[in-house]
Design an enzyme around this catalytic site. Sequence first.
Site, PDB file in Angstrom:
ATOM      1  N   ASP A  58       0.852  -1.193   0.000  1.00 41.21           N
ATOM      2  CA  ASP A  58       0.000   0.000   0.000  1.00 41.21           C
ATOM      3  C   ASP A  58       0.886   1.239   0.000  1.00 41.21           C
ATOM      4  OD1 ASP A  58      -2.143   1.688   0.142  1.00 41.21           O
ATOM      5  OD2 ASP A  58      -2.887   0.969   2.078  1.00 41.21           O
ATOM      6  N   ASP A  80      -3.327   2.524  -5.833  1.00 42.97           N
ATOM      7  CA  ASP A  80      -2.142   2.576  -4.970  1.00 42.97           C
ATOM      8  C   ASP A  80      -1.976   1.363  -4.063  1.00 42.97           C
ATOM      9  OD1 ASP A  80      -4.318   3.073  -3.371  1.00 42.97           O
ATOM     10  OD2 ASP A  80      -3.443   4.776  -2.310  1.00 42.97           O
ATOM     11  N   GLU A  81      -2.636   0.260  -4.353  1.00 39.29           N
ATOM     12  CA  GLU A  81      -2.455  -0.918  -3.509  1.00 39.29           C
ATOM     13  C   GLU A  81      -2.675  -2.195  -4.303  1.00 39.29           C
ATOM     14  OE1 GLU A  81      -5.455  -1.706  -0.498  1.00 39.29           O
ATOM     15  OE2 GLU A  81      -6.727  -0.149  -1.365  1.00 39.29           O
TER      16      GLU A  81
END
Length: 424
Positions: free
Chosen positions: A27, A120-121
Amino acid sequence: MSRAPRSSTGRRGWGSAEDGCSILHVDMDAFFASVELARRPQLRGLPVIVGGATRGVVLAATYEARAFGVHAAMPMSVALRQCPQAIVVAPDHHAYHEVSVGVMQLLGDVTALVEQVSVDEAFLDVAGARRRLGPPTVIAAQIRRRVREQFGITCSVGIGSTKFVAKLASGHAKPDGVLLVPRTATVDFLRSLPVGALWGVGERTEAALARSGIRTVAELADSDVAVVQQAVGRVAGAHLFDLSWGRDPRPVVPHRAEKSVGAEETFAVDVADLAVVQEKARDLADRCAVRLRTRGLVTRTVSVKVRTSDFRTLTRSRTLQTPTDVGRELYLAARELIAGVDLGGLPVRLIGVRADGLSAVAETIRQPTLEEAAGEPVRGRREAEHAMDLVRGRFGGSAIHAGTTQVGGVASGSTTTFVPADLS
């Protein structure tokens, strides 16, 4: 800091038992804000907020701003009251997309089993990479080092025996850290958490469980499953009971199917002129179409979201005759939907366009539309928009955009407007 509920037992007394822990959750830390700091190193250490200057919402905030209570999705006006010294940076989604693609490619070098769950993860299953790269903690360190060196941002990594535990661990590891939850310590780790930490427990579910006297994961695990099911429903109750004991059989699934793409924008001032709203919808439709083409997708359903000055949100949608990835076709559908919305005489605060019902271009059978059958240059428009994608990819998203021609005062057709740029 992460806003996730924390375990009071995290990091203590677990040694380095990594057996059975092959799932990583990677993350990015304050992703949008971190990308901006990498581009503007002089802002490091300062409270920075990414979002609309006055009327939008917070998209991301540095940890210095979060210390004042600023968080994502907070109205910008509230954020600036809580942290008036904050530096507000306008978002650059093209830059964020480029970094996201780069990070995901980096993760793909580690293992083919990468499941991207947001910009974003991602989850990784590194069971097959251990002989080549080492144990999960070593792999996590390599990922964090490469992300920092290549993109100038940081990430946190959670390691566990299941996706659920790995995601919880990454939240505890923030910012810029790693947390391993050994398989043998999973239940103890979970029992130290509030029930709101469980995957899928929102405010309403948390309140329903509290009415049954269940406020912690330990209380849920120690309850009869029938009591949990009575509180939140049969399927959800059984699922939460399994999670409370660390049971989560869901595998890491690469190439997660995207369900929709969309774009929205809050106006600097409320807009009463419907033509201005429709023109913004044209820009948003083009942005959706670019994302569709980038991913090799077409859409069957177009939706619009209109928020009026009294914060009332209205949505409308329609199914297209044939799937498309052409911005003008999305815009024409969106324009008709906007015209049919009853605004009650109020100006518009926000407009959004979304494409749903997505499918891969290669797997979609397209029937000719009436326009195509009548000889309208739909194919030419599609080719023109693809050419515009190439220009954007080389010179940035603002280098070129679609425009409209005016016929009798009404927007009709689509032209191409170039922003001056050196195309050599």
